[in-house]
Write a protein that holds these residues in place. Structure first.
Motif, PDB file in Angstrom:
ATOM      1  N   UNK A  80      25.537 -13.768   1.194  1.00  0.00           N
ATOM      2  CA  UNK A  80      25.819 -13.692  -0.229  1.00  0.00           C
ATOM      3  C   UNK A  80      24.612 -13.116  -0.962  1.00  0.00           C
ATOM      4  N   UNK A  81      24.825 -12.807  -2.239  1.00  0.00           N
ATOM      5  CA  UNK A  81      23.695 -12.382  -3.061  1.00  0.00           C
ATOM      6  C   UNK A  81      22.675 -13.497  -3.163  1.00  0.00           C
ATOM      7  N   UNK A  82      21.424 -13.114  -3.184  1.00  0.00           N
ATOM      8  CA  UNK A  82      20.337 -14.082  -3.099  1.00  0.00           C
ATOM      9  C   UNK A  82      20.067 -14.673  -4.479  1.00  0.00           C
ATOM     10  N   UNK A 138       0.815  -1.220   0.000  1.00  0.00           N
ATOM     11  CA  UNK A 138       0.000   0.000   0.000  1.00  0.00           C
ATOM     12  C   UNK A 138       0.841   1.259   0.000  1.00  0.00           C
ATOM     13  N   UNK A 139       1.869   1.318   0.866  1.00  0.00           N
ATOM     14  CA  UNK A 139       2.625   2.559   0.995  1.00  0.00           C
ATOM     15  C   UNK A 139       4.147   2.384   0.928  1.00  0.00           C
ATOM     16  N   UNK A 140       4.623   1.145   0.750  1.00  0.00           N
ATOM     17  CA  UNK A 140       6.055   0.926   0.626  1.00  0.00           C
ATOM     18  C   UNK A 140       6.820   0.871   1.926  1.00  0.00           C
ATOM     19  N   UNK A 141       6.126   0.891   3.066  1.00  0.00           N
ATOM     20  CA  UNK A 141       6.813   0.778   4.352  1.00  0.00           C
ATOM     21  C   UNK A 141       7.536  -0.562   4.442  1.00  0.00           C
ATOM     22  N   UNK A 142       8.741  -0.553   5.014  1.00  0.00           N
ATOM     23  CA  UNK A 142       9.515  -1.777   5.182  1.00  0.00           C
ATOM     24  C   UNK A 142       9.131  -2.422   6.511  1.00  0.00           C
ATOM     25  N   UNK A 143       8.475  -3.572   6.448  1.00  0.00           N
ATOM     26  CA  UNK A 143       8.090  -4.283   7.665  1.00  0.00           C
ATOM     27  C   UNK A 143       9.323  -4.866   8.349  1.00  0.00           C
ATOM     28  N   UNK A 144      10.238  -5.399   7.552  1.00  0.00           N
ATOM     29  CA  UNK A 144      11.514  -5.904   8.066  1.00  0.00           C
ATOM     30  C   UNK A 144      12.474  -6.132   6.905  1.00  0.00           C
ATOM     31  N   UNK A 145      13.738  -6.282   7.222  1.00  0.00           N
ATOM     32  CA  UNK A 145      14.739  -6.660   6.227  1.00  0.00           C
ATOM     33  C   UNK A 145      15.736  -7.598   6.888  1.00  0.00           C
ATOM     34  N   UNK A 146      16.242  -8.553   6.090  1.00  0.00           N
ATOM     35  CA  UNK A 146      17.167  -9.556   6.599  1.00  0.00           C
ATOM     36  C   UNK A 146      18.350  -9.670   5.647  1.00  0.00           C
ATOM     37  N   UNK A 147      19.552  -9.586   6.207  1.00  0.00           N
ATOM     38  CA  UNK A 147      20.765  -9.663   5.396  1.00  0.00           C
ATOM     39  C   UNK A 147      21.305 -11.088   5.369  1.00  0.00           C
TER      40      UNK A 147
END
Length: 370
Positions: free
Chosen positions: A297-299, A285-294
């Protein structure tokens, strides 16, 4: 009886009982799939060895594996081989399961010219692996296929989209839209969404091949997503953009640190992978980041499991990471052998998690394997 015999036997029994109560690596805890800290322990239920595995899909009671030499194996839910067929050439599309069988595109490269003679769309019987019908496709490096109401849709990397009748293989329509398409197209019940090398996103109807909309992009696209008609794109600059349903409006934009490599819809929101090694969950809806995980390596592969977890692996990484979609926390991990890595997008079927590596197909369960 010797005076010390009974105590030693009792101690041995206690030790053996304690060892039996501890779950081994890759097995479930006794009372379910979740441990005291929220971790999920997965049981390996079975494996099926493959050589040069490339594609994986499942439908109903069948699992289909595509391998080098255009070989297709059909497996039962418990990992037993039902049939195998070798079609010649190479599989150059995804595998697409339907009620009656499986669709794929094969291609044979001319040894003298080094060029493909075009693709062949095939429909294989799920019971026997015999080709029910086939249709010739225009030359391209790769193809993506999806299902319409009564047709199978073939999208070529050379900018052509064609539709064929599900039952007979007769061509229903053909559209030449661009010099080339990039990324993986997205299908819903009525449309297909494709990004072109000319920085455009096309929405094309599945029934007649009509162009519903064309959206111009600022940068070269690398991934396309769709939720209830709203279009989302990822690009080479790391932007994830919501284009909405209108022709020009941009609803929101997020800038990551690397090229967007995948967009997956989950629960009405967006799961995206970036070459900055992060997996993000966005509000559509608005682009808010709920979470991010690093990741380290590249996925390379990202799949949604039962709407609860994301199973993610990196290039040449000997592991697949299980991420809770609500919290973004790492709750489990599948460890692979040395020099073994995920090849295709993980998926779930008949209560099992399926993952294809360069050596085998594995089935895991977060409960019991029965």
């Amino acid at each position: 009886m010797h005076a010390g015999m009974f105590p030693k036997t009792l101690v041995l029994l206690i030790v053996l009982t304690a060892i039996a109560a501890v779950p081994a690596v890759g097995q479930t805890v006794a009372n379910g799939s979740t441990g005291p800290n929220g971790e999920v322990t997965l049981s390996k239920c079975w494996s099926f060895a493959v050589e040069d595995g490339k594609m994986l899909t499942a439908g109903g009671s069948h699992i289909f594996v595509g391998s080098g030499g255009a070989r297709v194996d059909a497996l039962s839910p418990d990992g037993k081989k039902l049939w195998a067929t070798e079609l010649g050439g190479e599989v150059v599309s995804n595998l697409l399961a339907s009620e009656g069988g499986v669709f794929l595109v094969t291609s044979v490269v001319n040894g003298e010219s080094g060029k493909s003679g075009g693709g062949t769309l095939r429909y294989l019987s799920k019971e026997t692996g015999i080709t029910v019908w086939s249709a010739k496709l225009p030359e391209a490096d790769n193809y993506s296929i999806g299902l319409g109401a009564d047709s199978v849709i073939a999208v070529t990397s050379k900018g052509v989209i064609e539709a064929y009748d599900l039952k007979t293989g007769a061509q229903k329509w053909r559209r030449e839209l661009a010099e080339g398409f990039v990324g993986e197209p997205r299908f819903n019940h009525t449309n297909v969404y494709v990004a072109s090398t000319a920085k455009q996103v096309f929405t094309v109807s599945l029934d007649r091949g009509e162009i519903v909309s064309v959206k111009k992009l600022q940068f070269a696209p690398t991934a396309v997503g769709e939720i209830t008609g709203d279009v989302f794109t990822g690009d080479e600059r790391g932007n994830l953009t919501s284009l909405g349903k209108s022709d020009k409006k941009v609803n929101w934009n997020f800038k990551s640190g690397g090229k967007i490599s995948a967009i997956v819809e989950v629960g009405g929101n967006l799961l995206a992978a970036s070459n900055d090694n992060f997996v993000y969950l966005f509000s559509s809806r608005n682009g808010d980041v709920a979470w991010k995980k690093r990741l380290n390596e590249r996925i390379s592969q990202i799949g949604v499991i039962d709407g609860k977890f994301a199973l993610v692996s990196g290039y040449e990484e000997q592991a697949a990471h299980l991420i809770d979609l609500d919290s973004g926390k790492l709750v489990g991990q599948l460890n692979l052998a040395v020099d073994e890595f995920a090849i295709a997008r993980p998926l779930s079927s008949n209560g099992k998690i399926l993952i294809l590596t360069n050596r085998a197909v594995y089935a895991y369960s977060a409960a019991t394997c029965s």
